[in-house]
Write an enzyme that holds these catalytic residues in place. Structure first.
Site, PDB file in Angstrom:
ATOM      1  N   SER A  47      20.900 -81.362 -32.823  1.00 50.12           N
ATOM      2  CA  SER A  47      21.452 -80.722 -31.638  1.00 50.12           C
ATOM      3  C   SER A  47      20.386 -80.625 -30.542  1.00 50.12           C
ATOM      4  O   SER A  47      19.806 -81.636 -30.159  1.00 50.12           O
ATOM      5  CB  SER A  47      22.009 -79.340 -32.014  1.00 50.12           C
ATOM      6  OG  SER A  47      22.753 -78.788 -30.965  1.00 50.12           O
ATOM      7  N   ASP A 166      27.998 -82.383 -34.074  1.00 53.53           N
ATOM      8  CA  ASP A 166      26.709 -81.704 -34.158  1.00 53.53           C
ATOM      9  C   ASP A 166      26.109 -81.825 -35.565  1.00 53.53           C
ATOM     10  O   ASP A 166      26.755 -81.521 -36.562  1.00 53.53           O
ATOM     11  CB  ASP A 166      26.897 -80.234 -33.802  1.00 53.53           C
ATOM     12  CG  ASP A 166      25.568 -79.517 -33.573  1.00 53.53           C
ATOM     13  OD1 ASP A 166      24.515 -80.120 -33.835  1.00 53.53           O
ATOM     14  OD2 ASP A 166      25.597 -78.358 -33.129  1.00 53.53           O
TER      15      ASP A 166
END
Length: 499
Positions: A47, A166
């Site tokens: 991320s 993610d």
């Protein structure tokens, strides 16, 4: 103790807007011991941690990343609903920043060293990618790693034709299980470089390999991950990251006594960190250090200089400019007479302006989505079909696991009399006159010469005093079952009617 003779890796956990903490930690390391990052064999991230890992691998100045991050936070705070506003597109801002800062040969320079954590949508498995064929492919991997479902959108981006989201969902701290990996985290826990705990620790949880202690400060950090705090708070977080990294270097004896860059900065007076301070200092006739110090403090009415005291000059400039833009010019009176009424009126206008802004942003996103409509719709239909097949398979397996109930196809000996009589051509009639749950009443034809069946019960077994249960069981009739009792009752009724 950190061993410089062996290979080591670096891993950054995903933390959203809290990645300003990594700006402080990495700026300290690059200032005091740059070899720690330059000689690392692998730089991993998930991320927002993947973004800072790419910046460090490519050698992009941290002030550029810091400026872009503060701009994203400002755009989120500018919306009345924050980052949840329909007009706020975080993934588009990240993409614009990557297109602006990544060099053309970025994929060549990072291949083999940068590791980006992704989560594959179709099975939820983790993918740690480190080879990139083009600059666009590198950008796709970073965008996939930053895509938080429903927070950034509905349809995730693709990496090499595979939809990914993610990486923090499956592995938020890549390669953390290896002993030669130095872990970075913006949450207080067991990572090598992380915030120190100043409040009582209630409990500790582990989310996707990241250790997070349960306390009030970490709750604030988790909230700041998705909803950016004010610029002053972000500046303080950056300063805290700098001090935590400095403490790590000191504990591992990684700070050299001769650091040319730091010694040169210490000789110079505290430099101005924004254009306003420079302008005021140039207009002043007195050039004494005391006067410059007063001007510096006077110009920083929007930010306490102690919050950014140890940060490099370039980062000070970025943070000061961000704080300056967030505050109106003038004092408290100007703030009360101009800024506060505008803020209150903007909130009163939400019921009228929000539908218009939502429709406009939705139309814009639909226009951007038109080139990928066919591909994404086919993917959505395929995902729905797979979910239906899996649900049907689970239901079938669950039904098969239960023992099915079977209807008996044979009757006891005494209840099979009517079938035997029919086969022999007899007119034995039975008419049930009650419901299945009640007792049955049978009507017999007294003038018919039906089948004569002996209704005497089998002989009762006699047991000797010395017999045991096994011997008694062997003397029972073998084929009569329980039908003889019912046959005997039918015989009694027949004798009564015949009389």
């Amino acid at each position: 103790m950190f061993d410089l003779e062996k290979k080591w890796s670096i891993s950054f956990a995903g933390c959203g807007f809290m990645s300003i903490y990594y700006v402080g930690t990495t700026s300290c390391i690059l200032e005091w011991f740059p070899r720690f990052i330059q000689d690392a064999s692998k730089i991993c991230g998930s991320s927002a941690g993947a973004l800072i890992a790419a910046v460090l691998t490519l050698g992009i100045p941290l002030e550029k990343y810091c400026a872009d991050l503060m701009f994203m936070a400002k755009e989120a705070r500018k919306r009345r609903l924050g980052p949840l506003h329909p007009a706020y597109n975080l993934l588009q801002l990240v993409q614009d920043s990557l297109l602006k800062n990544l060099p053309k040969d970025a994929h060549i320079r990072v291949s083999g060293k940068l590791c980006v954590s992704l989560t594959r949508v179709r099975d939820g498995k983790n993918m740690l990618v480190s080879e990139f064929d083009s600059r666009e492919e590198l950008i796709q991997a970073l965008l996939c790693s930053c895509f938080v479902p429903f927070y950034c959108g509905v349809i995730p981006p693709t990496y090499r034709g595979v939809h990914c989201v993610d990486g923090a969902i499956s592995d938020n701290l890549p390669r953390c299980h290896l002993t030669d990996t130095i872990t970075f985290s913006a949450y207080a826990g067991e990572s090598d470089i992380c915030p120190r705990v100043s409040t009582p620790n209630l409990h500790q949880v582990r989310f996707s390999n990241v250790s997070i202690q349960v306390n009030s400060e970490n709750m604030y950090r988790v909230t700041s991950t998705f909803f950016p705090p004010q610029p002053e708070a972000m500046a303080q977080i950056c300063q805290n990251g700098y001090m935590d990294a400095l403490r790590f270097l000191q504990d591992n004896n990684l700070i050299s006594s001769e650091c040319p860059r730091r010694r040169l900065e210490m000789r110079v007076l505290r430099p101005a960190c924004c254009e306003l301070v420079k302008h005021v200092a140039e207009e002043s006739n007195e050039k004494t250090p005391q006067n410059q110090q007063k001007l510096h403090q006077k110009a920083h009415v929007w930010l306490d200089p102690q919050l950014i005291e140890n940060l490099p000059v370039n980062l000070k400039k970025v943070l000061c400019e961000a704080c300056k833009e967030a505050h109106p010019s003038g004092g408290l009176l100007s703030h009360m007479t101009e800024y506060l009424p505008k803020k209150v009126s903007s909130y009163l206008q939400i019921p009228r302006t929000l539908p218009v802004e939502s429709a406009r942003s939705l139309a814009q996103r639909l226009v951007d989505w038109i080139p990928d409509v066919s591909k994404d719709m086919s993917w959505l239909s395929g995902m729905a079909g797979n979910l239906y097949k899996q649900a049907w398979k689970d239901s079938v397996e669950e039904s098969d696991s239960e023992m099915p109930l079977r209807r008996s196809t044979s009757l006891p000996l005494g209840l099979n009399l009517w079938a035997q009589g029919k086969e022999n051509g007899n007119d034995l009639l039975m008419t049930p006159e009650a419901t299945p749950t009640s007792s049955l009443t049978f009507t017999w034809n007294a003038h018919s010469e039906g089948l004569r069946v002996p209704l005497t019960p089998p002989a009762t077994p006699t047991l000797s005093p010395t017999s045991v249960f096994d011997e008694a069981a062997t003397t029972s009739p073998k084929s009569t079952g329980r039908g003889w009792g019912l046959s005997r009752a039918v015989g009694w009724f027949r004798n009564i009617t015949s009389e």
